[in-house]
Design a protein around this motif. Structure first.
Motif, PDB file in Angstrom:
ATOM      1  N   LEU A  38       0.917  -1.182  -0.159  1.00  0.00           N
ATOM      2  CA  LEU A  38       0.280  -0.072   0.002  1.00  0.00           C
ATOM      3  C   LEU A  38       0.858   1.373   0.030  1.00  0.00           C
ATOM      4  CD1 LEU A  38      -2.722   1.428   0.115  1.00  0.00           C
ATOM      5  CD2 LEU A  38      -2.582   1.021   2.542  1.00  0.00           C
ATOM      6  N   HIS A  39       1.893   1.101   0.694  1.00  0.00           N
ATOM      7  CA  HIS A  39       2.655   2.263   0.660  1.00  0.00           C
ATOM      8  C   HIS A  39       3.411   2.412  -0.723  1.00  0.00           C
ATOM      9  CE1 HIS A  39       5.507   5.163   2.462  1.00  0.00           C
ATOM     10  NE2 HIS A  39       6.387   4.664   2.201  1.00  0.00           N
ATOM     11  N   ASP A  40       4.027   1.525  -0.878  1.00  0.00           N
ATOM     12  CA  ASP A  40       4.612   1.728  -2.426  1.00  0.00           C
ATOM     13  C   ASP A  40       3.651   2.134  -3.397  1.00  0.00           C
ATOM     14  OD1 ASP A  40       6.966   0.735  -1.237  1.00  0.00           O
ATOM     15  OD2 ASP A  40       6.608  -1.345  -2.393  1.00  0.00           O
ATOM     16  N   ASP A  41       2.338   1.682  -3.364  1.00  0.00           N
ATOM     17  CA  ASP A  41       1.455   2.252  -4.374  1.00  0.00           C
ATOM     18  C   ASP A  41       0.897   3.620  -4.230  1.00  0.00           C
ATOM     19  OD1 ASP A  41       1.187  -0.354  -5.440  1.00  0.00           O
ATOM     20  OD2 ASP A  41      -0.782  -0.610  -4.262  1.00  0.00           O
ATOM     21  N   ARG A  42       1.249   4.143  -2.925  1.00  0.00           N
ATOM     22  CA  ARG A  42       0.787   5.572  -2.606  1.00  0.00           C
ATOM     23  C   ARG A  42       2.211   6.217  -2.970  1.00  0.00           C
ATOM     24  NH1 ARG A  42      -1.623   5.099   3.272  1.00  0.00           N
ATOM     25  NH2 ARG A  42      -3.665   4.631   3.168  1.00  0.00           N
ATOM     26  N   LEU A  43       3.279   5.770  -2.870  1.00  0.00           N
ATOM     27  CA  LEU A  43       4.495   6.429  -3.306  1.00  0.00           C
ATOM     28  C   LEU A  43       4.512   6.789  -4.854  1.00  0.00           C
ATOM     29  CD1 LEU A  43       7.445   5.326  -1.302  1.00  0.00           C
ATOM     30  CD2 LEU A  43       6.339   7.431  -1.029  1.00  0.00           C
ATOM     31  N   ARG A  44       4.162   5.574  -5.727  1.00  0.00           N
ATOM     32  CA  ARG A  44       4.120   5.753  -7.138  1.00  0.00           C
ATOM     33  C   ARG A  44       3.277   6.680  -7.710  1.00  0.00           C
ATOM     34  NH1 ARG A  44       5.836   0.179  -6.765  1.00  0.00           N
ATOM     35  NH2 ARG A  44       3.617  -0.600  -6.402  1.00  0.00           N
ATOM     36  N   ALA A  45       1.846   6.633  -6.805  1.00  0.00           N
ATOM     37  CA  ALA A  45       0.749   7.463  -7.354  1.00  0.00           C
ATOM     38  C   ALA A  45       1.299   9.080  -7.130  1.00  0.00           C
ATOM     39  CB  ALA A  45      -0.283   7.216  -6.502  1.00  0.00           C
ATOM     40  N   ALA A  46       2.000   9.344  -6.073  1.00  0.00           N
ATOM     41  CA  ALA A  46       2.523  10.583  -5.821  1.00  0.00           C
ATOM     42  C   ALA A  46       3.583  10.996  -6.791  1.00  0.00           C
ATOM     43  CB  ALA A  46       3.134  10.761  -4.280  1.00  0.00           C
TER      44      ALA A  46
END
Length: 107
Positions: A38-46
């Motif tokens: 989830l954290h990785d997904d949020r970082l990619r989205a940002a």
């Protein structure tokens, strides 16, 4: 996101000593992996949002600059020297937008 992620993992780590069997340890591991994904997904989205801002918004600002210059040229409210000065200023602004957009895009 980073603080929340770190706090979440710290919470899981603190519960490791409380686990009574392999199933509980495995559940904590799974929850940790899910939190990481989830954290990785949020970082990619940002990161994608930043790339979009660096590219799309630069183009939008340059288009607005050109629109203003066209208005100055066609409205009859500005003299030729004013239009020339604004054209030069807009060229400098557009150049800086390009430079900064490229620098952000490279990151």
């Amino acid at each position: 996101y980073d603080r929340l992620f770190a706090a979440t993992l710290a919470g899981f780590a603190s519960k490791l000593s409380e686990a009574k069997n392999l199933a509980e340890l495995t559940a904590l591991e799974r929850r940790g992996k899910e939190a990481t994904l989830l954290h990785d997904d949020r970082l990619r989205a940002a990161a994608q949002e930043m790339r979009t801002l660096a590219v799309d918004q630069v183009g939008k600002l340059k288009a607005e600059n050109q629109e203003y210059l066209r208005y100055c040229q066609t409205s009859g409210e500005y003299s030729v020297p004013e239009i020339q000065r604004y054209s030069g200023e807009i060229a400098v602004l557009n150049s800086k937008l390009d430079e900064r957009g490229e620098a952000r895009h490279e990151r």
